[in-house]
Each structure stands twice: as C-alpha cells, then as structure tokens.
Design an enzyme around this catalytic site. Sequence first.
Site, PDB file in Angstrom:
ATOM      1  N   GLU A  86      -3.807   7.429  -4.131  1.00 11.15           N
ATOM      2  CA  GLU A  86      -3.789   6.455  -2.719  1.00 11.15           C
ATOM      3  C   GLU A  86      -3.600   4.953  -3.806  1.00 11.15           C
ATOM      4  O   GLU A  86      -4.213   4.310  -4.911  1.00 11.15           O
ATOM      5  CB  GLU A  86      -5.036   5.742  -2.386  1.00 11.15           C
ATOM      6  CG  GLU A  86      -4.649   5.216  -1.647  1.00 11.15           C
ATOM      7  CD  GLU A  86      -6.530   4.979  -0.488  1.00 11.15           C
ATOM      8  OE1 GLU A  86      -7.284   4.999  -1.170  1.00 11.15           O
ATOM      9  OE2 GLU A  86      -6.065   4.852   0.504  1.00 11.15           O
TER      10      GLU A  86
ATOM     11  N   TYR B 285       0.968  -1.134  -0.393  1.00  9.54           N
ATOM     12  CA  TYR B 285      -0.328  -0.059  -0.121  1.00  9.54           C
ATOM     13  C   TYR B 285       0.877   1.616   0.269  1.00  9.54           C
ATOM     14  O   TYR B 285       1.625   0.746   1.140  1.00  9.54           O
ATOM     15  CB  TYR B 285      -0.855  -0.189   1.550  1.00  9.54           C
ATOM     16  CG  TYR B 285      -1.569   1.066   1.732  1.00  9.54           C
ATOM     17  CD1 TYR B 285      -2.735   1.731   0.526  1.00  9.54           C
ATOM     18  CD2 TYR B 285      -1.232   2.053   2.127  1.00  9.54           C
ATOM     19  CE1 TYR B 285      -3.601   2.610   1.043  1.00  9.54           C
ATOM     20  CE2 TYR B 285      -2.010   3.632   2.458  1.00  9.54           C
ATOM     21  CZ  TYR B 285      -3.284   3.658   1.706  1.00  9.54           C
ATOM     22  OH  TYR B 285      -3.994   5.111   1.674  1.00  9.54           O
TER      23      TYR B 285
END
Length: 397
Positions: free
Chosen positions: A206, A118
């Site tokens: 993101e 991530y």
Amino acid sequence: MNLHEYQGKEMLASFGVAIQRGIVAQTADEAVEAAKKLTETTGTAWHVIKAQIHAGGRGKGGGVKLAKNLEEVKTIAGQIIGMQLITPQTPAEGKPVHQVLVAEDVYYPGETETSEFYVSVLLNRATGRNMIMYSTEGGMDIEAVAEETPHLIFTEEIDPAVGIQGFQARKIAFNLGLSGNAFKEMTKFITSLYTAYVKSDSSLFEINPVLKTSDNRILAVDAKVTLDDNALFRHKDYAELRDKREENPIEVEAGEVGLNYVDLDGNVGCMVNGAGLAMATMDLIKQAGGSPANFLDVGGTADAARVEIAFRIILKDPAVKAILVNIFGGIVRCDRVAQGIVDAYKNMGDAINVPIIVRLQGTNADIAKELIDGSGLNVLSATAFQEAADKVQEAIA
Ligand code: GDP
Ligand code: MN
C-alpha cells in the site's frame, strides 16, 4: 510479516521502484548525520522525519514532521524517538518509537503543483487474481474515500499467465490524469511495483501517497509492505527484517514453541485442538456471555509438557478469568490429554489461579472424565457443549 516503511522502500528500490530517499536513524545524532549524508546526494536541505512503527496514520499522530535545517532535524528526531505514538491504527495507548526515517523533502515548490495518489497491490480473493487498486485521492484516509466517493477508486486486475501488460500501466497513468513525463514515470512505477509484488511474494503493498513532484517525477513517499509468511522460506534475506518489538510478545513466545496463538481482547482463555473446533469454541464462549481472550490451537500432541506451555502462555494475559479446554480425541486419546492436564496443573501449582473447564470428547472420553473428576484440582469437567458453556458462565460471573 509486516515491514517498516524504510525496509519496504529499500525492498521496492531493489526492484527499480522510484522512492523518496532516506536513511534510518536510532538517535537524534544519527538523524543529523543521516540528513547531512542525504543532502550530499540529493542537494535538498529540508528533510522529513518519520516515526518507524508498524501502523499507519503517523502523520495525524505527530509522527511525521518537516525539518528545515540540521537543528530542527536534531530537535524533531529527539522528540519522535522514544515517544509513545498514538494513531488511528495503533492500540489506544500507542506504540513506542525506536527509530526514525530521515527522508529527503520531496514536496518542494516548483512550476507545477504536487499531487498525491493512492496505489495498492493485493489479491482479489473473489477472482483469485492480483489487482492494482488506485485513486487520485491519495495522502488521506483511503477508507474514507471508499466510503464517501467510491467512484474515485479504480481497480486493474492482472492475468497471472501473462503478468502486467503495457496497456494496463498506461491506463492507470491516464486514469490518474497524468501526461508528459509524469505519465511515462507512472507507467514505469506501476510496472516495477507490480513486478516487485510478485517477485517478493508479498501479500499487500500500500503506497499512500505516491507523489507527483513539482518537477513531474513519480515517487513512493510511504510504503506499507506485508510479506506472505508462507513464502518466507524462499527469501532467507527477508527474515532478518522482522522486528519482534512490533509484535505481540505473547504471540512471539507462542510462535517460538510452535503454538498457533492469537491474542484477543476477552476474558476466557481457550485451549483447543484444530482450528475449526477453536472457532466453534470461541462461539461457545460468546454464547456463554464471555468473550475469548485468545485463539489457541495446540495441534495434535496434547501431552503434559505441551499443555503446561499452553497454560502458561494463556495465563500471561492478565484479563483471563477462566480457561476452557475443548479437545477432541481423535488421533490423540482423551485420557492422555486428561493426564497431561492433571500433571501440568500439579506441576504449575499456584501459577494456575483461575478455574479450568475441560471438555474432552472422543476416544476414552469416559476414562478422561474420571481422571479429571478424581484429581481433586480446581478443574471442572463437561461432556456436552452446553454444559461447558454453562460452567464457563458460572466461572466468570
Ligand atoms: P502515514 O501518515 O503513516 O500514512 O505516513 P506518510 O508517510 O504517508 O506521511 C504522512 C504525510 O506526511 C504525507 O501524506 C505527506 O503529506 C507528508 N509528507 C511525507 N513526506 C513529506 C515530505 O517530504 N515533505 C513534506 N512537506 N511532507 C511530507
Ligand atoms: Mn501514508
């Protein structure tokens, strides 16, 4: 402004960020053509078909599927295009899918395993600096990781005076447990990603997951990109990336006439001048037992034409049971606003089918009250905040 995954990835690639390659398609046939073209450049026969909507969690909702041949590309793209996709991030009824991204399958088996990371870039408001947030726990719900295993989320703050430094990119690659070529690729990935964030004037990146492939390459497999609206004037070419189909139609219309309108879930419409007073008015509605159907700042000029547009926009929301007008006459005189309300009301006739409570305070408030009370229309005037709250309560009871 939010971008679709395919647009975000193209933008990232233009800054040298390595991405999972793909082509957007509007129909099942276009998807097949896209897959053929991709196979020519990538050599991979397998493709992943991904619904393009402005919401995450698409995988969980059945909006991301693997196709092992061209027939499967056609069937799956045909199923996904036109579907109403429900994910944890969409409204309960889901969002319609108008297009898919046909992307190369990058999860092919190899000598080493794939890993999903991530990585996000955002502003840390507490320190006023951009930061890179990253975790080894990619691919899944980052909120759950933050809740259950917060020690697995790392942050790296960037000094705006010098930008991202080599040691910072290396630290991130190291903390992600990488070595060899994957380590080198990750440092490049992080550096170009951060540069893209700054140069595009974005407010959020993101990338979940960032993938380490089985041949040790690092790629963005997903991309959530939010551009800073206030900087769009510097990026004329990004303006055309806007997909109004993804936005609330009432908000789009309000934006076109220059009204600051945000759609909310409640039953009391409100029309206010000034953002601070609008916030206070929303509190007032809550206190009266209602809940605001919208935030609406009409700004400085509250003449009849503008009031009418504002009424029409508020009334597009079928949940609205009453409208509270709360305007402070500082620069604008209250009697002008009152006249505007009366004129707009008369002009709209039957279009107004809910009670209106008007609180005008400031210059010529007394004349304004007389105008409202003498109008003979279904408009109730109030002077004090509490009085307005009581009248709202009665109206929605
Ligand atoms: P999201 O669910 O909206 O966040 O969409 P993502 O783009 O993150 O995709 C969801 C999941 O699909 C990823 O976490 C992967 O596990 C899977 N996925 C994405 N690309 C590929 C691919 O090329 N091959 C395979 N096998 N799975 C993929
Ligand atoms: Mn994702």
